[in-house]
Design a protein around this motif. Structure first.
Motif, short mmCIF file in Angstrom:
data_model
loop_
_atom_site.label_atom_id
_atom_site.label_comp_id
_atom_site.label_asym_id
_atom_site.label_seq_id
_atom_site.Cartn_x
_atom_site.Cartn_y
_atom_site.Cartn_z
N VAL A 174 3.89 -16.92 2.24
CA VAL A 174 4.24 -15.78 3.09
C VAL A 174 3.18 -14.70 2.89
O VAL A 174 3.14 -14.04 1.85
CB VAL A 174 5.63 -15.22 2.74
N ARG A 175 2.31 -14.50 3.88
CA ARG A 175 1.29 -13.47 3.76
C ARG A 175 1.82 -12.16 4.31
O ARG A 175 2.12 -12.05 5.51
CB ARG A 175 0.02 -13.86 4.50
N PRO A 176 1.96 -11.14 3.45
CA PRO A 176 2.45 -9.85 3.95
C PRO A 176 1.52 -9.28 5.02
O PRO A 176 0.30 -9.48 4.98
CB PRO A 176 2.43 -8.97 2.69
N ARG A 177 2.12 -8.58 5.94
CA ARG A 177 1.33 -7.97 7.02
C ARG A 177 0.39 -6.90 6.46
O ARG A 177 -0.76 -6.78 6.88
CB ARG A 177 2.28 -7.36 8.05
N MET A 178 0.92 -6.11 5.51
CA MET A 178 0.10 -5.08 4.89
C MET A 178 0.81 -4.49 3.68
O MET A 178 2.01 -4.68 3.49
CB MET A 178 -0.22 -3.96 5.88
N ILE A 179 0.02 -3.77 2.88
CA ILE A 179 0.55 -2.99 1.77
C ILE A 179 0.21 -1.53 2.02
O ILE A 179 -0.95 -1.19 2.30
CB ILE A 179 -0.06 -3.44 0.42
N LEU A 180 1.21 -0.67 1.95
CA LEU A 180 1.01 0.77 2.12
C LEU A 180 1.15 1.43 0.75
O LEU A 180 2.25 1.54 0.22
CB LEU A 180 2.04 1.35 3.10
N GLU A 181 0.02 1.84 0.18
CA GLU A 181 0.05 2.46 -1.15
C GLU A 181 0.23 3.97 -1.01
O GLU A 181 -0.57 4.65 -0.36
CB GLU A 181 -1.23 2.16 -1.92
#
Length: 460
Positions: A174-181
């Motif tokens: 499952v590849r996450p769409r994005m990471i918001l740091e």
């Protein structure tokens, strides 16, 4: 009612290490843990997973797989291990518990609280929508049952666990769409970098995670200044601001994480002294170098005494057990010091990583005291940040316990676990003082549900 030399509450890294060390000293040891298997959160379900799904060990990584040997050592020691047992009160030398059988109590000469950590509350608009989980909850679902989220997954927040969960999802397909740091304070952390580089394996581990995520194509947006989760009957999208630009992306699942804090309700209810830790932005028990609290015979070890990490927690558990052994006369003071020396040495090596990590991921005020007035803070009673600020300003409310006279924050089923720190931060901000001046909820026993019938049947 049984009597032991040492009662340990929690079978995570600290609790297991303390139990093995104490058993090696010839102490009578009872370990009470509410989970069905030893391991705590970090090694959750390690026995079942390694037997039924050994291929999943590669997905969760070497740090988790290390738990196989830790649990084996725990299982092979002469310990009275009681899984599925909830401790609802510690009073003097009495440890009160309930299990599937009945409620009961143990008398212990020494007690170690090793309840580990919990995720910091991360309230923001839309965080109560179906489809929004904490990163810890997603990790638990995989460790316990091999479950992974479906659809477009977005991770938001800060801390090492955020990157680890993203990498584990990639390995699971499952590849996450994005990471918001949301917090990444490089400038504040740089002065701690030399010491961080001496900690065993931490820097290399971080680089490996970043490289893995880059190779997999996961986008990482740093210094995100606002996050809002949108949806109807469930989450549909996530809105965020980065570099002055507001964007919205589709999301079926949002995983939130903003670091971890001590799981402290049992320690608070036991009335031991606590102090505000500005570096980790949370309260922690006041402990000496052996883990001894302000109450004689009561110790705290591992992350429940302040966030130190899994391996450091093992060393802390061993150190506390040696102190318990000396208190019970199983070893001399000289033997206690001799045995503790190598544990302290390794403990210090792992502790060297904390100042850098704490500074790098220290949350900004906007994340721990949400500015949006409609953001729900107390999920149990559906109380908003705006309502808390209004009471604080109109009634000059001095602390979270007085707040209960105006609203029910902290009085729901979670007993303040999900709102406590946020309420403290909001009151501190409103009054212009430090959270140390605000204090925390006055947690009372029972900290877990117990029936009147079970109380009546107790033998005291």
């Amino acid at each position: 009612m049984s009597a032991v030399d040492l009662a340990i509450i929690g079978a995570g890294p600290a609790g297991m290490a303390a139990a093995v060390t104490a058993a090696d000293l010839g102490m009578r040891v009872s370990v009470l843990d509410e989970q069905p298997e030893p391991g705590g959160q970090i090694y959750r379900g390690i026995e079942s997973l390694s037997k039924a799904r050994p291929h999943h060990l590669e997905i969760v990584g070497a740090d988790y797989a290390r738990g196989v040997d830790v649990v084996k050592a725990f299982r092979s020691a002469a310990i009275d291990y009681r899984p599925g047992t909830q401790v609802w009160s510690v009073d003097g030398e009495h440890v009160f518990y309930r299990s599937s059988d009945a409620a009961g109590s143990i008398i212990a000469k020494q007690i170690i609280i090793a309840t580990g950590a919990m995720e910091r509350p991360f309230p923001l608009p839309g965080w109560t929508l179906p489809g929004v989980l904490s990163c810890g909850a997603a990790q638990t679902a995989f460790k316990a049952a091999g479950l992974v989220p479906d659809g477009d997954v977005v991770l938001a927040g800060s801390g090492p666990l955020l990157l680890l969960i993203a990498a584990q999802l990639v390995r699971a397909g499952v590849r996450p769409r994005m990471i918001l740091e949301t917090s990444f304070n490089v400038g504040a952390a740089l002065s701690h970098l030399p010491r961080f580089l001496t900690a065993p394996g931490y820097f290399a581990k971080g680089l490996r995670l970043l490289r893995e995520l880059k190779r997999s194509g996961v986008q990482i947006h740093k210094r995100v200044s606002a996050v809002k989760i949108n949806g109807d009957d469930r989450v549909r999208a996530i809105q965020y601001e980065c570099n002055g630009v507001v964007r919205e992306e589709r999301a079926d699942v949002v995983l939130l994480h903003h670091g971890i804090v001590p799981n402290g309700n049992l320690a608070w209810a036991s009335r031991i002294n606590h102090e505000w830790d500005e570096r980790q932005r949370c309260f922690r028990p006041v402990l000496d170098a052996w883990g001894r609290s302000s109450l004689n015979g009561l110790m705290v070890a591992g992350d429940s005494g302040g966030i130190v990490g899994a391996v450091a927690s093992e060393h802390a558990g061993g150190i506390a057990a040696l102190a318990a052994g000396a208190a019970c006369g199983h070893i001399t003071a000289d033997e206690q010091e001799r045995r503790a020396a190598p544990l302290r040495k390794d403990y210090a090596k792992h502790l060297a990583a904390r100042p850098f990590l704490d500074a790098l991921y220290k949350p900004a005020l906007r994340w721990i005291a949400p500015p949006d007035v409609e953001t729900i803070v107390c999920r149990c009673e559906e109380i908003t940040a705006g309502a808390i600020r209004k009471v604080a300003s109109e009634h000059d409310c001095p602390g979270p316990n007085q707040l209960k006279a105006f609203m029910r924050c902290g009085m729901g089923p979670c007993q303040g676990r999900m709102c406590g720190l946020t309420v403290v931060e909001l009151l501190a901000e409103s009054r212009g003082v430090s959270p140390a001046d605000i204090g925390y909820y006055r947690i009372r026993s029972p900290i877990k549900p117990v029936t009147v019938g079970e109380l009546a049947a107790l033998e005291l």
